[in-house]
Design an enzyme around this catalytic site. Structure first.
Site, short mmCIF file in Angstrom:
data_model
loop_
_atom_site.label_atom_id
_atom_site.label_comp_id
_atom_site.label_asym_id
_atom_site.label_seq_id
_atom_site.Cartn_x
_atom_site.Cartn_y
_atom_site.Cartn_z
N GLU A 142 0.83 -1.20 0.00
CA GLU A 142 0.00 0.00 0.00
C GLU A 142 0.87 1.26 0.00
O GLU A 142 1.97 1.26 0.56
CB GLU A 142 -0.91 0.00 1.23
CG GLU A 142 -1.95 -1.12 1.17
CD GLU A 142 -2.76 -1.31 2.45
OE1 GLU A 142 -3.93 -1.68 2.32
OE2 GLU A 142 -2.23 -1.10 3.55
N CYS B 89 3.41 8.60 0.86
CA CYS B 89 4.07 7.66 1.76
C CYS B 89 4.18 6.32 1.02
O CYS B 89 3.16 5.76 0.61
CB CYS B 89 3.15 7.56 2.98
SG CYS B 89 3.83 6.65 4.30
N CYS C 273 6.70 -6.69 6.77
CA CYS C 273 7.90 -6.17 7.44
C CYS C 273 8.38 -7.21 8.44
O CYS C 273 7.57 -7.87 9.09
CB CYS C 273 7.58 -4.86 8.15
SG CYS C 273 9.03 -4.10 8.93
N CYS D 289 7.99 -4.63 15.26
CA CYS D 289 7.63 -3.60 16.24
C CYS D 289 6.23 -3.91 16.78
O CYS D 289 5.30 -4.17 16.00
CB CYS D 289 7.67 -2.20 15.60
SG CYS D 289 9.31 -1.78 14.99
N CYS E 206 2.86 -2.00 15.65
CA CYS E 206 2.68 -1.76 14.20
C CYS E 206 1.89 -2.90 13.55
O CYS E 206 2.26 -4.08 13.69
CB CYS E 206 4.05 -1.62 13.55
SG CYS E 206 3.95 -1.35 11.77
N CYS F 69 -0.13 6.06 10.03
CA CYS F 69 1.14 5.40 10.37
C CYS F 69 0.89 4.09 11.09
O CYS F 69 0.15 4.05 12.08
CB CYS F 69 1.92 6.28 11.35
SG CYS F 69 2.81 7.58 10.59
N1 SAH Z 1 10.30 0.78 9.18
C1 SAH Z 1 10.37 2.19 9.13
C2 SAH Z 1 9.26 2.87 8.31
C3 SAH Z 1 7.86 2.35 8.44
S1 SAH Z 1 6.92 2.75 9.87
C4 SAH Z 1 10.45 2.76 10.53
O1 SAH Z 1 10.35 2.02 11.49
O2 SAH Z 1 10.68 3.96 10.66
C5 SAH Z 1 6.68 4.51 9.78
C6 SAH Z 1 6.45 5.13 11.16
O3 SAH Z 1 5.19 4.72 11.71
C7 SAH Z 1 7.50 4.74 12.18
O4 SAH Z 1 7.95 5.88 12.87
C8 SAH Z 1 6.76 3.83 13.14
O5 SAH Z 1 7.31 3.84 14.43
C9 SAH Z 1 5.37 4.44 13.09
N2 SAH Z 1 4.30 3.54 13.54
C10 SAH Z 1 4.25 2.19 13.40
N3 SAH Z 1 3.10 1.72 13.92
C11 SAH Z 1 2.41 2.79 14.40
C12 SAH Z 1 1.12 2.94 15.01
N4 SAH Z 1 0.32 1.92 15.22
N5 SAH Z 1 0.74 4.20 15.37
C13 SAH Z 1 1.53 5.25 15.11
N6 SAH Z 1 2.72 5.18 14.51
C14 SAH Z 1 3.17 3.95 14.15
#
Ligand code: SAH
Length: 344
Positions: free
Chosen positions: A66, A79, A86, A90, A93, A308
């Site tokens: 996406e 974006c 991935c 995390c 996420c 995000c």
């Molecule tokens: N892998 C990369 C880019 C993808 S995530 C990274 O970690 O930076 C893009 C951003 O979204 C990151 O800052 C991540 O911490 C944030 N993110 C992930 N899950 C989220 C959520 N549920 N709510 C808010 N931000 C989130």
């Protein structure tokens, strides 16, 4: 292409096809955000598929990704994804739940920009491109750098590298390479202020510690007028205390930085909650009072799961329940457009 001879152009047209990425589905949020779903061809992938995506056998990998177009007047921010799924795990996420399906090629990464440009309306233009969609860009390093070349070259899409931001979970050695190899902006997802706390949220912290990450940020030769962005996902009762804010100030001391606070965006089954507006403001004010540049990211496209961390193919067409023919046929041309009813 008039700098190529007529014969060469005819030969190229006869022997080569340049497939363009086309979204299979475009979903529109009530706030103007648009989410583009791409179903990619299965083709041999260097990454072993795992998790609920599974492999198609014969060395083929299934993939769907996406991209999100976000109104950021007077421009749009795009974006983009660097991987299908991935592998970073995390815990806050939604994309992490897919596991890593496969790396995207440079063409698939840059192709998202071309496809998004075809979606925009008269008077709109894409001002910024962020690698903040699905995937960890710095574990797909070569394809990401090649895609940046395509996006920035005069013979390519002609974007200024200043308009491009690569966001990383903190792959320390690759950050150094990226700064040496490109002129794009760097964003680092911090989201924790102690080793133990960050390791629970961001498992890669066990390989690249917070201390090593911050030391690298301090040592990077960032040009004078640029700053490193530190993203900090705010999770209620987990990392949103004033003690956390104080530790964040001390960690970033001496680094030309700006902090982007991202209130947690929920998804079904998530084990976290978004802090109250008061808590978010107090956290920001603690940073500002100490002279740390800090902004709060406006959540956009939540109602279509485009904010995000929400990208997980919520249209229901996840790789695990698509047939092989669906995957292999799905790439080109077909497109459905859906608009959403806000859910909050
Ligand atoms: N892998 C990369 C880019 C993808 S995530 C990274 O970690 O930076 C893009 C951003 O979204 C990151 O800052 C991540 O911490 C944030 N993110 C992930 N899950 C989220 C959520 N549920 N709510 C808010 N931000 C989130």
């Amino acid at each position: 292409m008039s700098n190529l001879s007529h014969d060469l152009r005819a030969a190229l047209a006869e022997h080569f096809v340049v497939p363009l990425l086309a979204p299979a589905l475009v979903t529109r949020s009530s706030d103007g955000t648009r989410k583009l779903l791409f179903e990619l061809d299965g083709f041999p992938s260097p990454v072993t598929t795992s998790g609920n995506g599974g492999g198609l056998g014969r060395g083929f990998a299934r993939a769907a990704i996406e991209s999100v177009l976000i109104p950021d007047p007077p421009r749009l921010t795009l974006c983009i994804s660097s991987q299908a799924g991935c592998g970073m795990g995390c815990t806050f996420c939604a994309t992490a739940r897919l596991g890593l399906l496969r790396n995207l090629s440079a063409e698939e990464i840059a192709g998202q920009v071309v496809a998004a440009q075809e979606q925009i309306e008269p008077g709109e233009h894409i001002g910024n491109i962020d690698f903040m969609g699905m995937g960890e860009p710095l574990v797909n390093y070569d394809a990401v750098v090649q895609a940046i070349e395509i996006m920035t070259a005069e013979w390519g899409l002609g974007f200024s590298p200043r308009r491009i931001t690569v966001s990383t979970v903190g792959i320390v050695p690759a950050m150094q390479r990226l700064v040496a190899d490109t002129a794009v902006n760097l964003a680092v997802s911090l989201s924790g202020t102690t080793e133990a706390q960050r390791a629970k949220l961001v498992p890669i912290n066990r390989r690249y510690s917070l201390q090593a990450l911050v030391a690298m940020c301090r040592a990077l030769p960032i040009p004078q007028r640029r700053r490193i962005t530190f993203e900090y996902v705010l999770l209620a009762g987990v990392n949103d205390s004033l003690e956390d804010a104080g530790r964040l100030v001390r960690l970033l001391h001496g680094i030309r930085s700006k902090v982007n606070l991202i209130p947690f965006n929920p998804f079904p089954g998530a084990r976290y909650a978004c802090p109250s507006e008061t808590t978010i403001r107090c956290f920001q004010e603690r940073l500002l009072a100490a002279g740390t540049h800090a902004t709060i990211r406006q959540s956009r496209g939540r109602d279509i799961q485009a904010a995000c961390g929400q990208l997980a193919l919520a249209s229901g067409r996840t790789p695990s329940h698509r047939s092989q023919s669906d995957t292999l046929d799905g790439n080109l041309g077909r497109q459905r457009v859906e608009s959403s009813r806000p859910t909050e």
